[in-house]
Design a protein around this motif. Structure first.
Motif, PDB file in Angstrom:
ATOM      1  N   GLN A 192      83.250 -83.296 -24.350  1.00 46.60           N
ATOM      2  CA  GLN A 192      82.904 -83.295 -23.069  1.00 46.60           C
ATOM      3  C   GLN A 192      81.416 -84.360 -22.915  1.00 46.60           C
ATOM      4  OE1 GLN A 192      82.462 -79.098 -22.246  1.00 46.60           O
ATOM      5  NE2 GLN A 192      84.342 -78.625 -21.667  1.00 46.60           N
ATOM      6  N   ARG A 193      80.602 -83.979 -23.914  1.00 46.90           N
ATOM      7  CA  ARG A 193      79.243 -84.717 -23.954  1.00 46.90           C
ATOM      8  C   ARG A 193      79.815 -86.213 -23.873  1.00 46.90           C
ATOM      9  NH1 ARG A 193      77.326 -83.094 -28.653  1.00 46.90           N
ATOM     10  NH2 ARG A 193      76.955 -81.001 -27.780  1.00 46.90           N
ATOM     11  N   ALA A 194      80.612 -86.685 -25.102  1.00 44.62           N
ATOM     12  CA  ALA A 194      81.086 -88.058 -24.860  1.00 44.62           C
ATOM     13  C   ALA A 194      81.583 -88.236 -23.356  1.00 44.62           C
ATOM     14  CB  ALA A 194      82.103 -88.163 -25.895  1.00 44.62           C
ATOM     15  N   ALA A 195      82.449 -87.729 -22.690  1.00 39.15           N
ATOM     16  CA  ALA A 195      83.117 -88.183 -21.501  1.00 39.15           C
ATOM     17  C   ALA A 195      81.786 -88.145 -20.592  1.00 39.15           C
ATOM     18  CB  ALA A 195      83.958 -87.102 -21.158  1.00 39.15           C
ATOM     19  N   ARG A 196      80.900 -87.164 -20.428  1.00 39.79           N
ATOM     20  CA  ARG A 196      79.838 -87.426 -19.556  1.00 39.79           C
ATOM     21  C   ARG A 196      78.968 -88.634 -19.700  1.00 39.79           C
ATOM     22  NH1 ARG A 196      78.096 -82.511 -20.277  1.00 39.79           N
ATOM     23  NH2 ARG A 196      76.688 -83.122 -22.008  1.00 39.79           N
ATOM     24  N   GLU A 197      78.807 -88.813 -21.030  1.00 41.22           N
ATOM     25  CA  GLU A 197      77.766 -90.067 -21.229  1.00 41.22           C
ATOM     26  C   GLU A 197      78.544 -91.090 -20.865  1.00 41.22           C
ATOM     27  OE1 GLU A 197      77.029 -89.668 -25.617  1.00 41.22           O
ATOM     28  OE2 GLU A 197      75.336 -88.154 -25.291  1.00 41.22           O
ATOM     29  N   ALA A 198      79.794 -91.304 -21.192  1.00 42.21           N
ATOM     30  CA  ALA A 198      80.457 -92.606 -20.588  1.00 42.21           C
ATOM     31  C   ALA A 198      80.581 -92.728 -19.237  1.00 42.21           C
ATOM     32  CB  ALA A 198      82.203 -92.448 -21.245  1.00 42.21           C
ATOM     33  N   ARG A 199      80.619 -91.589 -18.492  1.00 48.39           N
ATOM     34  CA  ARG A 199      80.638 -91.606 -17.142  1.00 48.39           C
ATOM     35  C   ARG A 199      79.047 -92.055 -16.483  1.00 48.39           C
ATOM     36  NH1 ARG A 199      80.722 -86.358 -15.457  1.00 48.39           N
ATOM     37  NH2 ARG A 199      82.279 -86.238 -17.018  1.00 48.39           N
ATOM     38  N   GLU A 200      78.181 -91.818 -17.323  1.00 43.77           N
ATOM     39  CA  GLU A 200      76.926 -92.122 -16.902  1.00 43.77           C
ATOM     40  C   GLU A 200      76.708 -93.537 -17.155  1.00 43.77           C
ATOM     41  OE1 GLU A 200      74.474 -89.385 -19.087  1.00 43.77           O
ATOM     42  OE2 GLU A 200      74.654 -87.836 -17.593  1.00 43.77           O
ATOM     43  N   GLN A 201      77.193 -94.015 -18.102  1.00 44.24           N
ATOM     44  CA  GLN A 201      77.153 -95.371 -18.559  1.00 44.24           C
ATOM     45  C   GLN A 201      77.947 -96.335 -17.515  1.00 44.24           C
ATOM     46  OE1 GLN A 201      78.720 -96.356 -22.339  1.00 44.24           O
ATOM     47  NE2 GLN A 201      77.615 -98.097 -22.597  1.00 44.24           N
ATOM     48  N   GLU A 202      79.092 -95.794 -16.921  1.00 45.72           N
ATOM     49  CA  GLU A 202      79.812 -96.589 -16.028  1.00 45.72           C
ATOM     50  C   GLU A 202      79.168 -96.565 -14.676  1.00 45.72           C
ATOM     51  OE1 GLU A 202      83.692 -94.728 -15.684  1.00 45.72           O
ATOM     52  OE2 GLU A 202      84.354 -95.261 -17.570  1.00 45.72           O
ATOM     53  N   ILE A 203      78.526 -95.465 -14.479  1.00 48.53           N
ATOM     54  CA  ILE A 203      77.698 -95.545 -13.205  1.00 48.53           C
ATOM     55  C   ILE A 203      76.457 -96.498 -13.289  1.00 48.53           C
ATOM     56  CG2 ILE A 203      76.036 -94.055 -11.781  1.00 48.53           C
ATOM     57  CD1 ILE A 203      77.993 -91.765 -12.434  1.00 48.53           C
ATOM     58  N   ALA A 204      75.745 -96.249 -14.363  1.00 52.33           N
ATOM     59  CA  ALA A 204      74.668 -97.130 -14.693  1.00 52.33           C
ATOM     60  C   ALA A 204      75.094 -98.857 -14.498  1.00 52.33           C
ATOM     61  CB  ALA A 204      74.027 -96.966 -16.063  1.00 52.33           C
ATOM     62  N   ILE A 205      76.323 -99.167 -15.253  1.00 49.51           N
ATOM     63  CA  ILE A 205      76.937-100.406 -14.853  1.00 49.51           C
ATOM     64  C   ILE A 205      77.007-100.834 -13.603  1.00 49.51           C
ATOM     65  CG2 ILE A 205      78.829-101.968 -15.573  1.00 49.51           C
ATOM     66  CD1 ILE A 205      78.832-100.554 -18.349  1.00 49.51           C
ATOM     67  N   GLU A 206      77.528 -99.888 -12.933  1.00 51.39           N
ATOM     68  CA  GLU A 206      77.899-100.195 -11.394  1.00 51.39           C
ATOM     69  C   GLU A 206      76.604-100.518 -10.764  1.00 51.39           C
ATOM     70  OE1 GLU A 206      80.435 -97.233 -10.005  1.00 51.39           O
ATOM     71  OE2 GLU A 206      81.936 -97.444 -11.337  1.00 51.39           O
ATOM     72  N   ARG A 207      75.551 -99.490 -10.844  1.00 50.51           N
ATOM     73  CA  ARG A 207      74.351 -99.664 -10.265  1.00 50.51           C
ATOM     74  C   ARG A 207      73.567-101.165 -10.488  1.00 50.51           C
ATOM     75  NH1 ARG A 207      71.761 -93.814 -11.161  1.00 50.51           N
ATOM     76  NH2 ARG A 207      72.914 -92.624  -9.532  1.00 50.51           N
ATOM     77  N   ALA A 208      73.863-101.397 -11.845  1.00 56.18           N
ATOM     78  CA  ALA A 208      73.302-102.816 -12.243  1.00 56.18           C
ATOM     79  C   ALA A 208      73.821-103.925 -11.279  1.00 56.18           C
ATOM     80  CB  ALA A 208      73.100-103.000 -13.692  1.00 56.18           C
ATOM     81  N   ALA A 209      75.261-103.559 -11.398  1.00 60.91           N
ATOM     82  CA  ALA A 209      76.196-104.948 -10.690  1.00 60.91           C
ATOM     83  C   ALA A 209      76.006-104.919  -9.342  1.00 60.91           C
ATOM     84  CB  ALA A 209      77.506-104.586 -11.021  1.00 60.91           C
TER      85      ALA A 209
END
Length: 123
Positions: free
Chosen positions: A41-58
């Motif tokens: 669950q922690r890994a899934a949450r971190e992956a989701r947060e990373q995707e959100i950060a990438i989208e925000r940067a884009a």
């Protein structure tokens, strides 16, 4: 019909103790935490947060690019307006120069040039 009788102090203490005991047994009956599931669950949450950060940067990059393009377009428009203004000023200066009478020295120089050209043609 019996009248309402408030519980005594001992009754209230006993009720609180039994409620506390019931909460403790419910807590103890809870299954233990599965570390593998928590890590997943922690890994899934971190992956989701990373995707959100990438989208925000884009999005931020696209916004900065749009702002830069807008500034570039505005600068080009201002340069075009300045160029048109300079051309209009030059045309106005040329027109003013044509309308002003030539000085006596300029008129004599032009007359001498025409005379020299006529002499050169006739020879």
């Amino acid at each position: 019909m019996p009248s309402y009788k408030a519980p005594s102090f001992q009754d209230r203490i006993a009720a609180a103790g039994s409620a506390k005991q019931k909460a403790l047994t419910a807590l103890k009956a809870k299954p233990p935490v599965d570390e593998a599931l928590m890590a997943q669950q922690r890994a899934a949450r971190e992956a989701r947060e990373q995707e959100i950060a990438i989208e925000r940067a884009a999005k931020a990059e696209a916004l900065a690019l749009a702002k830069a393009e807008k500034a570039e377009r505005k600068a080009a428009e201002q340069a075009a307006v300045a160029e048109q203004q300079a051309a209009a000023d030059a045309a106005a200066a040329l027109k003013a120069a044509r309308l002003t009478p030539a000085s006596a020295a300029e008129m004599k120089a032009a007359r001498d040039a025409r005379y020299a050209a006529r002499k050169a043609r006739n020879k």
